[in-house]
Design a protein around this motif. Structure first.
Motif, PDB file in Angstrom:
ATOM      1  N   GLU A   3      27.623  83.849  -7.385  1.00  9.24           N
ATOM      2  CA  GLU A   3      26.472  84.285  -8.173  1.00  9.24           C
ATOM      3  C   GLU A   3      26.062  83.205  -9.167  1.00  9.24           C
TER       4      GLU A   3
ATOM      5  N   HIS B 239      22.433  83.558  -2.645  1.00  9.56           N
ATOM      6  CA  HIS B 239      21.934  84.909  -2.369  1.00  9.56           C
ATOM      7  C   HIS B 239      21.271  84.954  -1.001  1.00  9.56           C
ATOM      8  N   HIS B 240      21.342  86.111  -0.380  1.00 12.23           N
ATOM      9  CA  HIS B 240      20.693  86.364   0.912  1.00 12.23           C
ATOM     10  C   HIS B 240      21.021  85.283   1.938  1.00 12.23           C
ATOM     11  N   LEU B 241      22.316  85.029   2.086  1.00 10.32           N
ATOM     12  CA  LEU B 241      22.790  84.041   3.046  1.00 10.32           C
ATOM     13  C   LEU B 241      24.049  84.562   3.745  1.00 10.32           C
TER      14      LEU B 241
ATOM     15  N   ASP C  92      26.258  93.421  -1.634  1.00 11.28           N
ATOM     16  CA  ASP C  92      24.920  93.991  -1.451  1.00 11.28           C
ATOM     17  C   ASP C  92      23.957  93.485  -2.520  1.00 11.28           C
TER      18      ASP C  92
ATOM     19  N   TYR D  44      13.597  77.999   7.998  1.00 11.77           N
ATOM     20  CA  TYR D  44      14.720  78.532   7.220  1.00 11.77           C
ATOM     21  C   TYR D  44      15.535  77.402   6.603  1.00 11.77           C
TER      22      TYR D  44
ATOM     23  N   HIS E 191      24.121  76.311   0.474  1.00 11.69           N
ATOM     24  CA  HIS E 191      24.121  76.989   1.769  1.00 11.69           C
ATOM     25  C   HIS E 191      25.310  76.497   2.579  1.00 11.69           C
TER      26      HIS E 191
ATOM     27  N   GLY F 298      22.910  90.174  -1.638  1.00 16.99           N
ATOM     28  CA  GLY F 298      22.286  90.074  -0.317  1.00 16.99           C
ATOM     29  C   GLY F 298      23.081  89.210   0.651  1.00 16.99           C
ATOM     30  N   LEU F 299      24.392  89.151   0.478  1.00 21.16           N
ATOM     31  CA  LEU F 299      25.226  88.301   1.315  1.00 21.16           C
ATOM     32  C   LEU F 299      25.568  88.982   2.631  1.00 21.16           C
ATOM     33  N   GLN F 300      25.754  88.166   3.660  1.00 23.02           N
ATOM     34  CA  GLN F 300      26.151  88.652   4.977  1.00 23.02           C
ATOM     35  C   GLN F 300      27.541  88.078   5.267  1.00 23.02           C
TER      36      GLN F 300
END
Length: 218
Positions: free
Chosen positions: A134, A139-141, A179, A63, A72, A182-184
Motif C-alpha cells: 500500500e 493497486h489493482h494488479l 480487496d 496495459y 508492477h 484491488g489485488l489479485q
C-alpha cells in the motif's frame, strides 16, 4: 503479469492449427507476438493471464504502458517466527518489483507483541507485506505471494477451512486488505529453504535487529 500466448498458424498451403505457448512475462509475450506477426502466418494472437482473462496485443501493450511508472511485476515473500518462552514474534517481508524500467528489492521486518502462536506470526508477516504494498502505491494488479506456511497458504486458497477464531480473524483481515487494494493474489507454498530471505528477516527481528531497505537490482 504472467501470460501465455495462443495463436492460429496458417501454412503457405492454407493448413491451419492452433498453438499455445508456455507461461512467460507479459513483456516477453508482447515481443514474441510482434515477431510472430512479421511472419505473416500467425493469426488471431491472444494472451491469457493466470485469471483466465483474454487480452489482445493492443490491450496488453496499453496495459504495460499504463503501469510502466508504477510498481508492477510484484513478487512477495513473507515469514513469521514466534518464541514460545518470551511470547515475542518477528516478521519478515521481501518485495520484488519493477518500476520505470528498473527492478527493485524491498526488505522489511518488525518485532511484534501480543501474538499467541507461530501461525499468528505468519499471518502478521503477510499483513506487513500488504501494508508495504500500500505504501508503494500498488493497486489493482496481480501479485504473486510466496511463503512456507502451509496453514496460511492453504487457508487463503481455501484448501483448508479456518477453524481457529484468531486465525479466522487474520484471514478476514488479509482478504479485506486485498480487496481494498484491488489485488489479485496468486499464492505459492515453498520450502523454508526457498523462503530463506524472509525467514532471516524474521529471525533478525526476534533478535532485536530491525531492517528497512530498498535497493535497485542490477
Amino acid at each position: 503479469m504472467i501470460v501465455l500466448l495462443t495463436w492460429t498458424y496458417r501454412s503457405p498451403k492454407g493448413a491451419e492449427t492452433i498453438f499455445r505457448s508456455e507461461e512467460m512475462s507479459a513483456e516477453q509475450a508482447v515481443l514474441i507476438a510482434e515477431d510472430l506477426a512479421k511472419t505473416g502466418r500467425a493469426k488471431q494472437v491472444n494472451f491469457v493471464d493466470r485469471f483466465d482473462s483474454s487480452w489482445t496485443l493492443k490491450e496488453l501493450k496499453g496495459y504495460l504502458k499504463g503501469i510502466e511508472t508504477e510498481p508492477h511485476n510484484i513478487i512477495v515473500y513473507f515469514d513469521g517466527g514466534f518464541d514460545w518462552e518470551t511470547k515475542a514474534a518477528g516478521v519478515g517481508c521481501v518485495i520484488y518489483y519493477d518500476q520505470n524500467g528498473k527492478s527493485y528489492r524491498l526488505r522489511k521486518n518488525a518485532s511484534i507483541t501480543g501474538l499467541t502462536s507461530n501461525n499468528d506470526a505468519e499471518y502478521a508477516a503477510l499483513h506487513l507485506c500488504l501494508q508495504e504494498l500500500e505504501l508503494l502505491g500498488v493497486h489493482h494488479l496481480p501479485v504473486r505471494i510466496i511463503g512456507d506456511s502451509r496453514v496460511v497458504i492453504n487457508h487463503l486458497t481455501e484448501e483448508w477451512p479456518v477453524i481457529e477464531k484468531d486465525l479466522y480473524s487474520w484471514a478476514e483481515k488479509i482478504e479485506e486488505k486485498m480487496d481494498a487494494l484491488g489485488l489479485q493474489p496468486e499464492y505459492e507454498l515453498v520450502s523454508r529453504k526457498k523462503n530463506s530471505e524472509a525467514d532471516r528477516l524474521a529471525v533478525q527481528a526476534l533478535a532485536g535487529t530491525e531492517i528497512m531497505a530498498t535497493i535497485e537490482k542490477r
